[in-house]
Design a protein around this motif. Structure first.
Motif, PDB file in Angstrom:
ATOM      1  N   GLN A  79      -0.033  -2.686  14.235  1.00  0.00           N
ATOM      2  CA  GLN A  79       1.110  -3.128  13.435  1.00  0.00           C
ATOM      3  C   GLN A  79       2.296  -3.505  14.321  1.00  0.00           C
ATOM      4  O   GLN A  79       2.556  -2.866  15.331  1.00  0.00           O
ATOM      5  CB  GLN A  79       1.550  -2.020  12.485  1.00  0.00           C
ATOM      6  CG  GLN A  79       0.711  -1.897  11.237  1.00  0.00           C
ATOM      7  CD  GLN A  79       1.492  -1.269  10.109  1.00  0.00           C
ATOM      8  OE1 GLN A  79       2.208  -1.956   9.395  1.00  0.00           O
ATOM      9  NE2 GLN A  79       1.349   0.030   9.951  1.00  0.00           N
ATOM     10  N   GLN A  83       5.537  -6.363  10.391  1.00  0.00           N
ATOM     11  CA  GLN A  83       4.479  -6.041   9.430  1.00  0.00           C
ATOM     12  C   GLN A  83       4.771  -4.747   8.673  1.00  0.00           C
ATOM     13  O   GLN A  83       4.435  -4.623   7.499  1.00  0.00           O
ATOM     14  CB  GLN A  83       3.139  -5.941  10.154  1.00  0.00           C
ATOM     15  CG  GLN A  83       2.589  -7.288  10.613  1.00  0.00           C
ATOM     16  CD  GLN A  83       1.421  -7.144  11.568  1.00  0.00           C
ATOM     17  OE1 GLN A  83       1.320  -6.155  12.294  1.00  0.00           O
ATOM     18  NE2 GLN A  83       0.543  -8.126  11.594  1.00  0.00           N
ATOM     19  N   PHE A  86       6.756  -5.245   5.427  1.00  0.00           N
ATOM     20  CA  PHE A  86       6.211  -6.278   4.548  1.00  0.00           C
ATOM     21  C   PHE A  86       6.563  -5.976   3.089  1.00  0.00           C
ATOM     22  O   PHE A  86       6.265  -4.897   2.579  1.00  0.00           O
ATOM     23  CB  PHE A  86       4.692  -6.348   4.718  1.00  0.00           C
ATOM     24  CG  PHE A  86       4.064  -7.546   4.077  1.00  0.00           C
ATOM     25  CD1 PHE A  86       4.346  -8.827   4.527  1.00  0.00           C
ATOM     26  CD2 PHE A  86       3.194  -7.398   3.002  1.00  0.00           C
ATOM     27  CE1 PHE A  86       3.757  -9.940   3.941  1.00  0.00           C
ATOM     28  CE2 PHE A  86       2.603  -8.501   2.402  1.00  0.00           C
ATOM     29  CZ  PHE A  86       2.899  -9.774   2.873  1.00  0.00           C
ATOM     30  N   VAL A  93      -1.264  -5.633  -1.160  1.00  0.00           N
ATOM     31  CA  VAL A  93      -1.707  -5.654   0.236  1.00  0.00           C
ATOM     32  C   VAL A  93      -3.212  -5.430   0.319  1.00  0.00           C
ATOM     33  O   VAL A  93      -3.926  -6.152   1.028  1.00  0.00           O
ATOM     34  CB  VAL A  93      -0.956  -4.585   1.069  1.00  0.00           C
ATOM     35  CG1 VAL A  93      -1.554  -4.486   2.471  1.00  0.00           C
ATOM     36  CG2 VAL A  93       0.529  -4.909   1.160  1.00  0.00           C
ATOM     37  N   ARG A 134       6.574  -1.306   2.366  1.00  0.00           N
ATOM     38  CA  ARG A 134       7.607  -1.056   3.372  1.00  0.00           C
ATOM     39  C   ARG A 134       8.219   0.338   3.250  1.00  0.00           C
ATOM     40  O   ARG A 134       8.828   0.842   4.190  1.00  0.00           O
ATOM     41  CB  ARG A 134       8.701  -2.117   3.269  1.00  0.00           C
ATOM     42  CG  ARG A 134       9.434  -2.036   1.957  1.00  0.00           C
ATOM     43  CD  ARG A 134      10.498  -3.034   1.657  1.00  0.00           C
ATOM     44  NE  ARG A 134      10.781  -4.093   2.566  1.00  0.00           N
ATOM     45  CZ  ARG A 134      11.459  -5.194   2.246  1.00  0.00           C
ATOM     46  NH1 ARG A 134      11.894  -5.353   0.988  1.00  0.00           N
ATOM     47  NH2 ARG A 134      11.713  -6.122   3.110  1.00  0.00           N
TER      48      ARG A 134
END
Length: 234
Positions: A79, A83, A86, A93, A134
């Motif tokens: 990562q 990312q 996100f 996802v 996130r």
């Protein structure tokens, strides 16, 4: 044995930034393998992995896929900070792992949504399905990304340092999950710096040093001078 081979690499050479990073490397990945690619920094591990995924071209040699397409490999990359931030839900996802299967079709099928949900169940993340990716902890994010990778494949995962930055408890959980998946028929290729965990969980070791330093069983690897040097017992 020939019928069990998923990927066969023959004399593969690859460049990184105009320098030879992987040189004349040959090995096979068979169904059910748990293969750890290890070696020091700059030894060509990540370059080789990207070659297997088709993310970098090979300069010479061959990579042959037998019984699996390149687009059917589940991939969990390292990562980046971007990312981790996100802005999508967990379920979005995970479902995005099915994108390569869609071709020109813009929508996900019911079967794909069912598969994504089953992978969330398998990884124990259905209770956070609607949460923003996130806002999750590092361990939760890795579970989500592993579920996403599983949604892309029926048989092969490639994992790039999947426990980097995780605390010891979460690291042990991730290794346990990956081993569980392998024991239930998923072939695993993992790039790792963690030699003790590699020999604990893997069935085969590929030790890179630009050229192939070792390829074979964990048991045979642990008898080599190169292993003893890596764990500081030379």
């Amino acid at each position: 044995m020939e019928n069990n081979i998923l990927i066969s690499c023959t004399d593969v050479t690859m460049n990184y930034e105009k320098k030879v990073a992987v040189e004349n490397v040959s090995f096979d990945v068979c169904k059910g393998d748990y293969l750890c690619i290890v070696g020091e920094n700059g030894s060509g591990k990540s370059t080789l992995m990207k070659g297997l995924l088709g993310l970098m071209k090979i300069n010479s040699g061959e990579i042959n896929y037998k019984g699996i397409k390149q687009t059917e490999i589940g991939y969990l990359p390292q990562q980046t900070i971007i990312q981790r931030d996100f802005p999508a839900s967990v379920s979005e996802v995970v479902l995005s792992g099915c994108l390569n299967q869609n071709g020109l079709r813009p929508f996900f099928s019911g079967k794909q949504r069912e598969k994504a949900f089953k992978n969330m169940q398998l990884l124990g993340i259905t209770d956070i399905a609607k949460k923003s990716y996130r806002d999750l902890s590092g361990g939760q994010q890795q579970r989500v990304l592993l579920a996403r990778a599983l949604s892309a494949t029926r048989q092969l995962l490639i994992l790039d340092e999947p426990v980097t930055g995780l605390d010891p408890v979460v690291t042990a959980e991730m290794y346990g999950i990956i081993k569980h998946l392998n024991s239930h028929g998923i072939t695993v290729i993992m790039v790792s710096h963690d030699i003790p965990s590699a020999v604990k969980y893997a069935t085969k070791i590929l030790h890179m040093g630009r050229t192939l330093q070792f390829f074979g069983s964990v048991e045979d690897y642990m008898k080599t001078d190169i292993y003893l040097k890596m764990i500081g017992e030379d």
